[in-house]
Every structure is written in structure tokens, then in C-alpha cells.
Design a protein around this motif. Structure first.
Motif, PDB file in Angstrom:
ATOM      1  N   PHE A 154       0.842  -1.189   0.000  1.00 56.84           N
ATOM      2  CA  PHE A 154       0.000   0.000   0.000  1.00 56.84           C
ATOM      3  C   PHE A 154       0.879   1.240   0.000  1.00 56.84           C
ATOM      4  N   GLY A 155       0.541   2.192  -0.861  1.00 56.09           N
ATOM      5  CA  GLY A 155       1.275   3.446  -0.888  1.00 56.09           C
ATOM      6  C   GLY A 155       2.504   3.449  -1.778  1.00 56.09           C
ATOM      7  N   ILE A 156       2.828   2.284  -2.382  1.00 57.28           N
ATOM      8  CA  ILE A 156       3.961   2.246  -3.315  1.00 57.28           C
ATOM      9  C   ILE A 156       3.540   2.961  -4.593  1.00 57.28           C
ATOM     10  N   ASN A 157       4.199   4.041  -4.908  1.00 59.47           N
ATOM     11  CA  ASN A 157       3.865   4.799  -6.105  1.00 59.47           C
ATOM     12  C   ASN A 157       4.904   4.591  -7.192  1.00 59.47           C
ATOM     13  N   LYS A 213      12.433   4.789 -14.218  1.00 58.73           N
ATOM     14  CA  LYS A 213      11.416   4.618 -13.192  1.00 58.73           C
ATOM     15  C   LYS A 213      10.066   4.975 -13.767  1.00 58.73           C
ATOM     16  N   ILE A 214       9.036   4.473 -13.087  1.00 57.26           N
ATOM     17  CA  ILE A 214       7.670   4.651 -13.568  1.00 57.26           C
ATOM     18  C   ILE A 214       6.763   4.828 -12.369  1.00 57.26           C
ATOM     19  N   THR A 215       5.783   5.712 -12.524  1.00 51.35           N
ATOM     20  CA  THR A 215       4.828   5.946 -11.447  1.00 51.35           C
ATOM     21  C   THR A 215       3.601   5.052 -11.621  1.00 51.35           C
ATOM     22  N   ASN A 216       2.745   5.061 -10.608  1.00 54.20           N
ATOM     23  CA  ASN A 216       1.477   4.327 -10.707  1.00 54.20           C
ATOM     24  C   ASN A 216       0.661   4.791 -11.895  1.00 54.20           C
ATOM     25  N   GLY A 217       0.771   6.069 -12.206  1.00 61.51           N
ATOM     26  CA  GLY A 217       0.008   6.626 -13.316  1.00 61.51           C
ATOM     27  C   GLY A 217       0.620   6.370 -14.675  1.00 61.51           C
ATOM     28  N   GLY A 218       1.809   5.780 -14.695  1.00 59.53           N
ATOM     29  CA  GLY A 218       2.440   5.441 -15.966  1.00 59.53           C
ATOM     30  C   GLY A 218       3.454   6.451 -16.465  1.00 59.53           C
ATOM     31  N   ASN A 221      13.736  -1.085  -7.518  1.00 60.15           N
ATOM     32  CA  ASN A 221      13.467  -0.127  -6.443  1.00 60.15           C
ATOM     33  C   ASN A 221      11.985   0.170  -6.367  1.00 60.15           C
ATOM     34  N   ALA A 222      11.482   0.305  -5.159  1.00 63.21           N
ATOM     35  CA  ALA A 222      10.092   0.706  -4.947  1.00 63.21           C
ATOM     36  C   ALA A 222      10.074   1.798  -3.899  1.00 63.21           C
ATOM     37  N   GLU A 223       9.306   2.813  -4.164  1.00 63.78           N
ATOM     38  CA  GLU A 223       9.256   3.969  -3.269  1.00 63.78           C
ATOM     39  C   GLU A 223       7.825   4.191  -2.798  1.00 63.78           C
ATOM     40  N   ARG A 224       7.679   4.230  -1.483  1.00 63.54           N
ATOM     41  CA  ARG A 224       6.377   4.536  -0.903  1.00 63.54           C
ATOM     42  C   ARG A 224       6.275   6.034  -0.732  1.00 63.54           C
ATOM     43  N   THR A 225       5.286   6.643  -1.356  1.00 64.14           N
ATOM     44  CA  THR A 225       5.119   8.089  -1.248  1.00 64.14           C
ATOM     45  C   THR A 225       3.815   8.466  -0.564  1.00 64.14           C
ATOM     46  N   ILE A 226       3.006   7.497  -0.209  1.00 63.26           N
ATOM     47  CA  ILE A 226       1.759   7.747   0.501  1.00 63.26           C
ATOM     48  C   ILE A 226       1.926   7.232   1.916  1.00 63.26           C
ATOM     49  N   GLY A 227       1.658   8.128   2.886  1.00 64.13           N
ATOM     50  CA  GLY A 227       1.926   7.725   4.258  1.00 64.13           C
ATOM     51  C   GLY A 227       3.388   7.960   4.599  1.00 64.13           C
ATOM     52  N   LEU A 228       3.940   7.112   5.429  1.00 63.26           N
ATOM     53  CA  LEU A 228       5.332   7.253   5.832  1.00 63.26           C
ATOM     54  C   LEU A 228       6.235   6.876   4.663  1.00 63.26           C
ATOM     55  N   ALA A 241       9.119   5.567   2.366  1.00 60.01           N
ATOM     56  CA  ALA A 241      10.075   4.470   2.512  1.00 60.01           C
ATOM     57  C   ALA A 241      10.603   4.074   1.147  1.00 60.01           C
ATOM     58  N   ASN A 242      11.778   3.501   1.143  1.00 60.46           N
ATOM     59  CA  ASN A 242      12.445   3.097  -0.087  1.00 60.46           C
ATOM     60  C   ASN A 242      12.895   1.652   0.069  1.00 60.46           C
ATOM     61  N   TYR A 243      12.621   0.835  -0.930  1.00 65.34           N
ATOM     62  CA  TYR A 243      12.935  -0.586  -0.848  1.00 65.34           C
ATOM     63  C   TYR A 243      13.773  -1.004  -2.053  1.00 65.34           C
ATOM     64  N   TRP A 244      14.634  -2.009  -1.820  1.00 66.08           N
ATOM     65  CA  TRP A 244      15.522  -2.491  -2.872  1.00 66.08           C
ATOM     66  C   TRP A 244      15.424  -4.008  -3.010  1.00 66.08           C
ATOM     67  N   GLY A 245      15.558  -4.457  -4.252  1.00 61.87           N
ATOM     68  CA  GLY A 245      15.699  -5.872  -4.495  1.00 61.87           C
ATOM     69  C   GLY A 245      17.138  -6.303  -4.232  1.00 61.87           C
ATOM     70  N   GLN A 246      17.389  -7.603  -4.407  1.00 57.62           N
ATOM     71  CA  GLN A 246      18.709  -8.139  -4.105  1.00 57.62           C
ATOM     72  C   GLN A 246      19.705  -7.902  -5.234  1.00 57.62           C
ATOM     73  N   GLY A 247      19.210  -7.521  -6.394  1.00 53.95           N
ATOM     74  CA  GLY A 247      20.066  -7.258  -7.535  1.00 53.95           C
ATOM     75  C   GLY A 247      20.207  -8.467  -8.438  1.00 53.95           C
ATOM     76  N   THR A 248      20.326  -8.197  -9.727  1.00 52.08           N
ATOM     77  CA  THR A 248      20.532  -9.254 -10.710  1.00 52.08           C
ATOM     78  C   THR A 248      21.629  -8.805 -11.680  1.00 52.08           C
ATOM     79  N   GLN A 249      22.547  -9.722 -11.965  1.00 50.99           N
ATOM     80  CA  GLN A 249      23.700  -9.380 -12.788  1.00 50.99           C
ATOM     81  C   GLN A 249      23.340  -9.426 -14.263  1.00 50.99           C
TER      82      GLN A 249
END
Length: 118
Positions: free
Chosen positions: A29-32, A50-55, A96-103, A105-113
Motif C-alpha cells: 500500500f502506498g507504493i507509487n 522509473k515509472i509511477t502508478n500513473g504510468g 526499487n520501490a518507493e512509498r510516497t503515501i503515508g510514511l 520508505a524506499n525498498y531495494w531488491g537483491q540485484g541481478t547481474q
């Protein structure tokens, strides 16, 4: 918490194509914004696209015309279609995923070569 699982990396010859996928799960929830960054050896991590929820999309200059980012919002999945790959595209690619609604937060995957041979 949000978990990001990437897939689709590997070895490809110059001029070839690859498609990366990243699925988000957990409290999405809140990931934009979702996107891809990359980090080559001895270099800083940099934005690829990067891309937003709105495209709305944003691309680094060095991938414009070659890479395309897309998103399945219903499945919380982001894709990166990479065409005309060059040896200088060799790097670890991170989702990468960024939460912009609410608190915020920034999240990262483990990476792929991604390795592009000349």
C-alpha cells in the motif's frame, strides 16, 4: 515491509536483448514509484528508469531509445525491456520501490547481474 524479487538477468552478446521483471509483495500500500537502478564495479549506483502508478516514466539519457520500462500495477510488477545492449550496460541491476503515501520508505531488491559481452 516490502519484498522485491527480481528475475531475468544473465549473459548476452552486444546488440542482444533481455527483459527484467520485479515483483513486489508484502505491504505494498502506498507504493507509487517503481524503477531500476544499476551499479557497475567501482561506480556509484545510478538510475536507469522509473515509472509511477500513473504510468509516467523517466529514463537516464544513456538508455533512451533502447530500454523500456513498464508496469502491471494490479500485480505490483515492473518490467525493463532492454534492447541493443552494450558492454557498458554490464552491471548489477536493482529493482526499487518507493512509498510516497503515508510514511515515506524506499525498498531495494537483491540485484541481478547483467553481463554484455563484446
Amino acid at each position: 515491509q516490502v519484498q522485491l524479487v527480481e528475475s531475468g538477468g544473465g549473459l548476452v552478446q552486444a546488440g542482444g536483448s533481455l527483459r527484467l521483471s520485479c515483483a513486489a509483495s508484502g505491504n505494498v500500500f502506498g507504493i507509487n514509484n517503481m524503477g531500476w537502478y544499476r551499479q557497475a564495479p567501482r561506480k556509484q549506483r545510478e538510475l536507469v528508469a522509473k515509472i509511477t502508478n500513473g504510468g509516467s516514466t523517466n529514463y537516464a539519457d544513456f538508455v533512451k531509445g533502447r530500454f523500456t520500462i513498464s508496469r502491471d500495477t494490479a500485480k505490483n510488477t515492473v518490467f525493463l525491456q532492454m534492447n541493443s545492449l552494450k558492454p557498458e550496460d554490464t552491471a548489477v541491476y536493482y529493482c526499487n520501490a518507493e512509498r510516497t503515501i503515508g510514511l515515506w520508505a524506499n525498498y531495494w531488491g537483491q540485484g541481478t547481474q547483467i553481463t554484455v559481452s563484446s
